[in-house]
Design an enzyme around this catalytic site. Structure first.
Site, short mmCIF file in Angstrom:
data_model
loop_
_atom_site.label_atom_id
_atom_site.label_comp_id
_atom_site.label_asym_id
_atom_site.label_seq_id
_atom_site.Cartn_x
_atom_site.Cartn_y
_atom_site.Cartn_z
CB THR A 73 -1.65 -8.01 2.96
OG1 THR A 73 -0.85 -6.89 3.36
CG2 THR A 73 -2.00 -8.83 4.18
CD GLN A 183 8.03 -0.41 -0.57
OE1 GLN A 183 8.29 0.58 -1.26
NE2 GLN A 183 7.03 -0.42 0.30
CB SER A 203 0.29 -3.24 -3.18
OG SER A 203 -0.52 -3.99 -2.32
CB ALA A 204 -2.46 -1.04 -7.70
CG HIS A 205 -1.46 1.03 -2.05
ND1 HIS A 205 -0.84 1.62 -0.99
CD2 HIS A 205 -1.50 -0.29 -1.76
CE1 HIS A 205 -0.54 0.70 -0.08
NE2 HIS A 205 -0.93 -0.48 -0.54
CB THR A 241 -17.22 -9.25 -7.78
OG1 THR A 241 -18.32 -10.14 -7.62
CG2 THR A 241 -17.46 -8.34 -8.97
CB CYS A 328 1.17 -2.15 8.85
SG CYS A 328 2.63 -3.00 8.33
N1 C6P Z 1 4.28 -1.49 3.30
C1 C6P Z 1 5.01 0.50 4.50
O1 C6P Z 1 4.77 1.55 5.10
P1 C6P Z 1 -0.44 -3.88 1.30
O2 C6P Z 1 -0.72 -3.20 2.59
O3 C6P Z 1 -0.99 -5.27 1.31
O4 C6P Z 1 -0.80 -3.10 0.10
O5 C6P Z 1 1.17 -4.03 1.23
C2 C6P Z 1 1.82 -4.77 2.20
C3 C6P Z 1 3.29 -4.75 1.98
C4 C6P Z 1 3.94 -5.94 1.65
N2 C6P Z 1 5.24 -5.97 1.38
C5 C6P Z 1 6.00 -4.85 1.46
C6 C6P Z 1 7.45 -4.96 1.14
C7 C6P Z 1 5.42 -3.64 1.79
O6 C6P Z 1 6.18 -2.55 1.84
C8 C6P Z 1 4.04 -3.59 2.09
C9 C6P Z 1 3.41 -2.31 2.56
C10 C6P Z 1 3.87 -0.20 3.78
O7 C6P Z 1 6.15 0.04 4.40
C11 C6P Z 1 2.64 -0.22 4.61
S1 C6P Z 1 2.83 -1.24 6.04
#
Ligand code: C6P
Length: 388
Positions: A73, A183, A203-205, A241, A328
């Site tokens: 994000t 993705q 995003s790492a997660h 940081t 989200c």
């Molecule tokens: N999509 C989903 O359930 P963040 O939250 O910043 O780590 O990632 C945001 C984000 C941005 N681009 C794409 C293509 C994504 O899939 C996501 C996160 C999750 O689809 C959480 S809303």
């Protein structure tokens, strides 16, 4: 009851190897990497290794930048608002092109700069759920278009977009190209030498790292102002940081994601296809998008006569975690916007469920999920018939 997690497009389990690699940076090597004492400097070699892994993971060149962010994000906001300040506010150009099916962090950043006077074009997808290269070609204007921002793979459908062709088209036309690759990392080969993007975010997660760490690739020679102003971290491009444990974990998570691509392509795909084939035997179930055009782990299904949210609750009660789409947007009562963009009618757009696997999903979990999902659909249909 052993729970089954089928919401890996929302977030993933941290790989135990990644967790172990991060562990020392909480209580032992916890210094601020910008400090001059040994607590600070002892972290540097580990950060170097992490950066090397992040560069290798997407085949970035040494001269390119990878800016560590807190999440995709942040990276996506930085690109869109940065281009506004770099090219649009000073009237060099006045247009951004994106799509109707981007993640809300892209759509809402675009709406924000629209409110400041920028023209934003939201491209539609075709019946297959894909953005055509031709429609992009029709809309770009080298004199006006500052940036094209199109995701590599959609988070809800898993559909893969032709980013190589679109980025090449923009390169030939002198237009900057950004892709949200959240993705794609760990599911597809992401190579920035092969695909000429100027910006790429992740995003790492989403690939078994921790929440709170992300990356923004910026091609050598491309200018973008910081979103966060402050200290000199990241060469002044992103103050604050750095999340050292997150960065070190993300580096290893990236390396493991790339190492496991073949497994993802074969085994995760096999399990996904098994689940998909089984639920398609239920009357009224339809899966969005052709299998071969999707990331190997994702299913977005519409189930006639069964409200998506009711199904999610019933599955949850029976131990299966799935979603109606983007995590989200889970509190929104609106129909799934991706369905609507694909021309799927309003009623059916309320019936979507997304099932997303990872390399940690087991065959036994898929077999149990098939039984649970089938029973839930039957139960909800029975309830809706008996309450009419
Ligand atoms: N999509 C989903 O359930 P963040 O939250 O910043 O780590 O990632 C945001 C984000 C941005 N681009 C794409 C293509 C994504 O899939 C996501 C996160 C999750 O689809 C959480 S809303």
């Amino acid at each position: 009851m052993e729970r089954i997690y089928l919401d890996n497009n929302a977030t993933t389990i941290v790989d135990p190897k990644v967790k172990d690699a991060m562990e020392p940076f909480f209580n032992q090597m916890y210094g601020n990497p910008n400090s001059l004492h040994s607590f600070g400097s002892e972290v540097h070699p580990y950060m170097r290794i992490a950066f090397d892994r992040l560069y290798a993971g997407i085949n970035a060149a040494d001269e390119d930048d990878i800016i560590v962010t807190s999440c995709a994000t942040e990276g996506n906001n930085m690109v869109i608002k940065g281009i506004y300040y770099e090219l649009i506010r000073n009237k060099k150009k006045n247009q951004i092109i994106t799509t109707k099916v981007e993640h809300p962090c892209v759509i809402h950043s675009c709406r924000f700069i629209e409110s400041l006077g920028t023209e934003v074009i939201y491209l539609p997808v075709n019946r297959d759920g894909i953005v055509d290269v031709d429609i992009l070609r029709e809309h770009i204007d080298p004199d006006k278009t500052a940036l094209v921002s199109i995701m590599w793979a959609n988070n809800e459908t898993g559909l893969i977009f032709p980013v190589k062709e679109m980025a090449s088209l923009c390169r030939e036309s002198g237009i900057l190209f950004h892709t949200d690759a959240v993705q794609a990392i760990g599911k597809l080969n992401v190579d920035v030498q092969d695909v000429p993007v100027d910006f790429l975010t992740y995003s790492a997660h989403k690939f078994h790292g921790m929440k709170g760490a992300g990356g923004l690739f910026v091609r050598n020679g491309v200018r973008i102002p910081p979103l966060l102003h402050g200290g000199e971290q990241m060469g002044g491009k992103r103050a604050g940081t750095v999340n050292t444990a997150g960065l070190i974990g993300m580096g290893l998570a990236m390396e493991l994601a790339v190492k496991n691509l073949e497994y993802e392509e074969k085994e995760v795909r096999r399990l996904r296809d098994k689940l998909e084939t089984a639920i398609l035997t239920v009357k009224g179930v339809n899966v969005i998008g052709k299998r071969e055009m999707r990331t190997p782990n994702t299913i977005l299904a519409s189930i006639k006569g069964v409200e998506g949210e009711a199904l999610i609750w019933d599955l949850n009660k029976n131990g299966v975690a799935a979603s109606t789409g983007s995590a989200c947007a889970s509190e929104s009562l609106e129909p799934n916007p991706t369905f609507l963009a694909m021309g799927i009618d309003n009623e059916l757009a309320h019936t979507g469920i997304r099932l997303s696997l990872s390399r940690f999903t087991t065959e036994e979990e898929i077999d149990r999920s098939i039984q649970i999902i089938k029973k839930s659909i039957e139960r909800l249909r029975y309830i809706s018939i008996s309450t009419v």
